[in-house]
Design a protein around this motif. Structure first.
Motif, PDB file in Angstrom:
ATOM      1  N   UNK A 247      -0.644 -17.995   8.110  1.00  0.00           N
ATOM      2  CA  UNK A 247      -0.176 -18.959   7.114  1.00  0.00           C
ATOM      3  C   UNK A 247       1.336 -19.022   7.278  1.00  0.00           C
ATOM      4  N   UNK A 248       1.848 -20.180   7.595  1.00  0.00           N
ATOM      5  CA  UNK A 248       3.271 -20.317   7.897  1.00  0.00           C
ATOM      6  C   UNK A 248       4.133 -19.802   6.743  1.00  0.00           C
ATOM      7  N   UNK A 249       5.069 -18.925   7.095  1.00  0.00           N
ATOM      8  CA  UNK A 249       5.992 -18.392   6.102  1.00  0.00           C
ATOM      9  C   UNK A 249       5.474 -17.181   5.346  1.00  0.00           C
ATOM     10  N   UNK A 250       4.223 -16.768   5.613  1.00  0.00           N
ATOM     11  CA  UNK A 250       3.631 -15.622   4.923  1.00  0.00           C
ATOM     12  C   UNK A 250       3.489 -14.474   5.916  1.00  0.00           C
ATOM     13  N   UNK A 251       3.981 -13.275   5.586  1.00  0.00           N
ATOM     14  CA  UNK A 251       3.845 -12.135   6.501  1.00  0.00           C
ATOM     15  C   UNK A 251       2.374 -11.826   6.788  1.00  0.00           C
ATOM     16  N   UNK A 252       2.113 -11.390   7.999  1.00  0.00           N
ATOM     17  CA  UNK A 252       0.742 -11.068   8.404  1.00  0.00           C
ATOM     18  C   UNK A 252       0.401  -9.630   7.996  1.00  0.00           C
ATOM     19  N   UNK A 253       0.550  -9.336   6.709  1.00  0.00           N
ATOM     20  CA  UNK A 253       0.218  -8.011   6.207  1.00  0.00           C
ATOM     21  C   UNK A 253      -0.214  -8.125   4.758  1.00  0.00           C
ATOM     22  N   UNK A 254      -1.305  -7.469   4.423  1.00  0.00           N
ATOM     23  CA  UNK A 254      -1.823  -7.519   3.060  1.00  0.00           C
ATOM     24  C   UNK A 254      -0.794  -6.950   2.086  1.00  0.00           C
ATOM     25  N   UNK A 255      -0.608  -7.683   0.992  1.00  0.00           N
ATOM     26  CA  UNK A 255       0.502  -7.384   0.093  1.00  0.00           C
ATOM     27  C   UNK A 255       0.349  -6.059  -0.643  1.00  0.00           C
ATOM     28  N   UNK A 256      -0.887  -5.647  -0.894  1.00  0.00           N
ATOM     29  CA  UNK A 256      -1.092  -4.447  -1.706  1.00  0.00           C
ATOM     30  C   UNK A 256      -0.838  -3.138  -0.985  1.00  0.00           C
ATOM     31  N   UNK A 257      -0.854  -3.161   0.338  1.00  0.00           N
ATOM     32  CA  UNK A 257      -0.694  -1.916   1.090  1.00  0.00           C
ATOM     33  C   UNK A 257       0.775  -1.597   1.283  1.00  0.00           C
ATOM     34  N   UNK A 258       1.178  -0.436   0.795  1.00  0.00           N
ATOM     35  CA  UNK A 258       2.577  -0.024   0.863  1.00  0.00           C
ATOM     36  C   UNK A 258       2.672   1.268   1.676  1.00  0.00           C
ATOM     37  N   UNK A 259       2.958   1.174   2.965  1.00  0.00           N
ATOM     38  CA  UNK A 259       2.967   2.359   3.828  1.00  0.00           C
ATOM     39  C   UNK A 259       3.924   3.457   3.384  1.00  0.00           C
ATOM     40  N   UNK A 260       5.000   3.106   2.674  1.00  0.00           N
ATOM     41  CA  UNK A 260       5.989   4.111   2.282  1.00  0.00           C
ATOM     42  C   UNK A 260       5.665   4.794   0.952  1.00  0.00           C
ATOM     43  N   UNK A 261       4.600   4.371   0.291  1.00  0.00           N
ATOM     44  CA  UNK A 261       4.238   4.970  -0.993  1.00  0.00           C
ATOM     45  C   UNK A 261       3.507   6.294  -0.767  1.00  0.00           C
ATOM     46  N   UNK A 262       3.854   7.294  -1.554  1.00  0.00           N
ATOM     47  CA  UNK A 262       3.152   8.572  -1.503  1.00  0.00           C
ATOM     48  C   UNK A 262       1.889   8.450  -2.364  1.00  0.00           C
ATOM     49  N   UNK A 263       0.785   8.091  -1.730  1.00  0.00           N
ATOM     50  CA  UNK A 263      -0.449   7.830  -2.467  1.00  0.00           C
ATOM     51  C   UNK A 263      -1.015   9.092  -3.097  1.00  0.00           C
ATOM     52  N   UNK A 264      -0.821  10.230  -2.440  1.00  0.00           N
ATOM     53  CA  UNK A 264      -1.301  11.493  -2.996  1.00  0.00           C
ATOM     54  C   UNK A 264      -0.653  11.741  -4.349  1.00  0.00           C
ATOM     55  N   UNK A 265       0.651  11.573  -4.432  1.00  0.00           N
ATOM     56  CA  UNK A 265       1.376  11.787  -5.681  1.00  0.00           C
ATOM     57  C   UNK A 265       1.012  10.728  -6.716  1.00  0.00           C
ATOM     58  N   UNK A 266       0.913   9.476  -6.255  1.00  0.00           N
ATOM     59  CA  UNK A 266       0.577   8.388  -7.171  1.00  0.00           C
ATOM     60  C   UNK A 266      -0.769   8.620  -7.838  1.00  0.00           C
ATOM     61  N   UNK A 267      -1.771   9.027  -7.060  1.00  0.00           N
ATOM     62  CA  UNK A 267      -3.111   9.231  -7.609  1.00  0.00           C
ATOM     63  C   UNK A 267      -3.123  10.313  -8.692  1.00  0.00           C
TER      64      UNK A 267
END
Length: 364
Positions: free
Chosen positions: A179-199
């Motif tokens: 989609x022109x102008x839209x990054x090719x990455x799903x918006x909800x996934x945040x690689x820099x987030x510490x998911x272990x701590x968040x959970x």
């Protein structure tokens, strides 16, 4: 009886509600996927079947067909089986091919929660039976079946880690349309987030002292996905390589107060119909609206998480209701090329107490 096969499968990125896809109405999102699926075939599509759950109403499939530049002769039908709509659309297209109603279909689903005109959800069930919101319904299942927060968080962590690994390996790029102008990455996934701590830190979302949290549940999302379905004869005629063959499907109802249990009777039914056991199934894509659903499913069938959603799911990536079932099949289509399973299932539990399952086989 004709055999239905999947020859291509695509999706848009998944955006958060009021996020990067907020300015795209559902027909616009669907049009990107439709155009991509038809670009390499010269024959007309017999019908476009799309699922949608939260509006704006009308025949979004036909609207999307026209928006995507399909000939006026190409019809469209929109169906609503709530968050099972995308999977139901694919199921219906496969059965239509089996019945001789056509040879080429586009089937999938789309959702734009950002542009939906509806402030409240539709009723799932009469009040005298019980019509809980999905978060409370997930809590009902957790309490009734003893699915602890630790069990839910364990699977949620796995979903995040798998999705991040898949992103790192470039797996999702196989599925995505630009989609022109839209990054090719799903918006909800945040690689820099510490998911272990968040959970560990996130509080219960729906009930005091509950177990269902924003961390072990899906988000509210926008997106579209669809597959190109053909009869096996037509695929051979067009020299198109099919990947998945439709074997069978089932849909079944369950208690509306416990909708997360829906995949269990649906999968039990389809296994029994085909004289199979769960050990015969190599790979399962099941919608992760809530981790409690997958934890209960895994425990009921004594099936390892190794066979379930190996590249992450809706908890990590998002749940655009009407599209989610089609995202399951799109993911399965591309996973088959990497893992070479023989028999697969796609399954989804639905608000109001429903479950759908489709049995697939790999075409070698």
């Amino acid at each position: 009886m004709k055999k239905a096969v999947i020859v291509n499968a695509k999706r848009t990125v998944i955006g958060k509600k009021n996020g990067m896809l907020r300015d795209y109405p559902p027909e616009k999102l669907a049009s990107y996927v439709i155009r991509n699926l038809v670009k390499d075939i010269d024959e007309p599509v017999d019908d476009i079947v799309f699922g949608n759950a939260v509006g704006p109403g009308g025949n979004i499939a036909r609207l999307s067909a026209l928006e995507s530049g399909q000939p006026y002769q190409t019809p469209g039908i929109t169906i609503d089986r709530q968050c099972g709509s995308g999977l139901e659309a694919i199921r219906l297209a496969c059965h239509l091919i089996q019945g001789g109603a056509g040879d080429i279909f586009i089937a999938g689903g789309v959702e734009s929660t950002s542009t939906s005109p509806f402030k409240c959800r539709a009723r799932f069930s009469p009040e005298h039976i019980g019509d809980p919101d999905m978060g409370i319904a997930a809590e009902n299942v957790a309490e009734k079946y003893g699915i602890t927060r630790e069990m839910q968080d364990e699977f949620a962590r796995l979903s995040y880690m798998r999705a991040y690994a898949s992103l790192s390996k470039g797996y999702f790029s196989d599925e995505l349309v630009q989609i022109e102008g839209i990054p090719m990455r799903d918006e909800g996934l945040k690689p820099n987030l510490n998911y272990e701590r968040m959970l560990k830190r996130v509080p219960p979302s729906f009930k005091k002292n509950g177990t269902v949290t924003a961390g072990n549940s899906c988000g509210i999302n926008d997106g579209a996905a669809a597959v190109l379905v053909m009869s096996e004869e037509k695929a051979r005629e067009l020299n198109v390589k099919p990947v998945l063959r439709f074997v069978d499907s089932t849909v079944i109802g369950t208690d509306p107060n416990f909708p997360a249990t829906g995949p269990i009777p649906a999968v039990s039914n389809i296994l029994a119909k085909n004289n199979l056991s769960v050990e015969d199934i190599d790979l399962i894509e099941i919608n992760e609206a809530f981790a409690v659903k997958v934890a209960l499913f895994s425990r009921t069938f004594s099936i390892s998480y190794d066979k379930i959603n190996p590249e992450g799911g809706a908890i990590a990536l998002g749940h655009p209701y009407g599209a989610s079932g089609a995202i399951l099949v799109t993911r399965l289509f591309h996973e088959v090329k990497r893992y070479f399973p023989d028999l697969m299932l796609s399954a989804i539990g639905i608000g109001g107490g429903l479950g759908i399952a489709i049995l697939w086989e790999r075409i070698s």
